[in-house]
Write a protein that holds these residues in place. Structure first.
Motif: not given
Length: 307
Positions: A259-287
């Motif tokens: 359970x701890x492992x799943x929580x940590x992995x999903x947290x890292x994945x969520x952070x990585x996804x937010x950062x990726x969307x934030x970087x690409x949103x300077x090029x394309x609209x977020x949607x």
């Protein structure tokens, strides 16, 4: 009594090439000392000491797992190996213990062949424990001379034991091969060279559950009294262990760890996804970025403005 680890088999899951190199460094064996045999996606590395296989490492590159076998000769001839450090390394990965060999040495000469032979040949009166519950111990000879006492079956999926004289010391030695991952985890959890008391206690609990030499009268009364020389060999009073409680605790620990492992992995994945969307949103609209990620991943992504 001297207690020592004399064999270990473990499967390590999802271990990358760099970590495999770190594994070799923990074993203190130069990679050039291994005999390497590769067949398709499987690579087998074998290290021998005086023509006797000491270490075997099987690597499956397709599944990213390693099976590691450390034989008794490795533990006898590897002064730089630190088991505690190795166990800390293992804790980083998902791993499965397959076998642990624990040896109990009668360095104080408490046991005699005469007594052992008498107890074993009259095992219904003198023996208790899981390794003699279904089948009596076997007294083995070679050319009419004592060779070993076999406890249980080598094909067992749980435990198997042998009593013999070790040639280099002349002392009696009892080796128990444990094949249950929960029991192995319970024993190794307290392994320490600096503070060995708890580790020794758990090893003695294992031995006590596997084999006991008792007085016939106490066995009939079911109030166990150990044979004096056997009690002297054990060196302490041992309370009967309830393995079911150990299994339940290990299962709960695994569930909590997962359970701890799943929580940590999903947290890292969520952070990585937010950062990726934030970087690409300077090029394309977020949607549009979210739509592209959805197309590539097969999962529909919708931004939640409350997060």
């Amino acid at each position: 009594m001297q207690i020592e680890i004399h064999g270990l088999v473990v499967v390590i899951h999802n271990i990358c090439k760099d970590d495999r190199i770190n594994l070799l460094s923990l074993l203190h064996i130069n990679v050039n000392s291994f005999v390497i045999d590769s067949i398709k996606r499987r690579t087998k590395l074998t290290y021998s000491f005086k023509d006797e296989e000491s270490v075997c490492i099987t690597i499956n590159s397709e599944c990213d797992y390693v099976m590691l076998i450390l034989h008794g000769s490795f533990f006898d001839n590897s002064p730089d190996f630190r088991l505690r450090k190795f166990l800390v390394f293992l804790s980083i990965f998902k791993h499965t213990f397959k076998q642990l060999d624990v040896a109990f040495n009668d360095d104080l000469n408490c046991l005699t062949l005469r007594e052992l032979r008498h107890w074993v040949r009259n095992s219904k009166e003198y023996c208790t424990g899981s390794l003699v519950a279904r089948n009596p111990p076997k007294y083995l000879t070679v050319e009419r001379k004592f060779d070993a006492i076999q406890l249980g079956s080598a094909r067992s999926t749980m435990n198997y034991g042998t009593i013999y004289r070790r040639p280099n010391t002349g002392f009696f030695r009892i080796e128990i091969k444990v094949k249950n991952k929960d029991k192995i985890g319970y024993i190794l959890k307290k392994y320490s060279t600096k503070y060995p008391q708890q580790f020794h206690k758990r090893c003695l609990q294992l031995l006590d559950s596997c084999i006991n030499f008792v007085t016939p009268s106490s066995k009939r009364r079911r109030v166990i009294e150990k044979q004096p020389s056997w009690e002297a060999f054990l060196g302490s009073d041992i309370k009967k262990i309830k393995w079911k409680a150990v299994h339940d605790a290990q299962r709960a620990h695994r569930q909590e760890s997962e359970s701890v492992s799943v929580a940590k992995k999903t947290q890292r994945l969520g952070s990585s996804l937010r950062n990726t969307v934030s970087r690409l949103s300077t090029i394309l609209p977020e949607h549009e970025v979210l739509n592209l990620i959805s197309e590539k991943s097969g999962y529909k992504l919708v931004k939640d403005d409350d997060i």
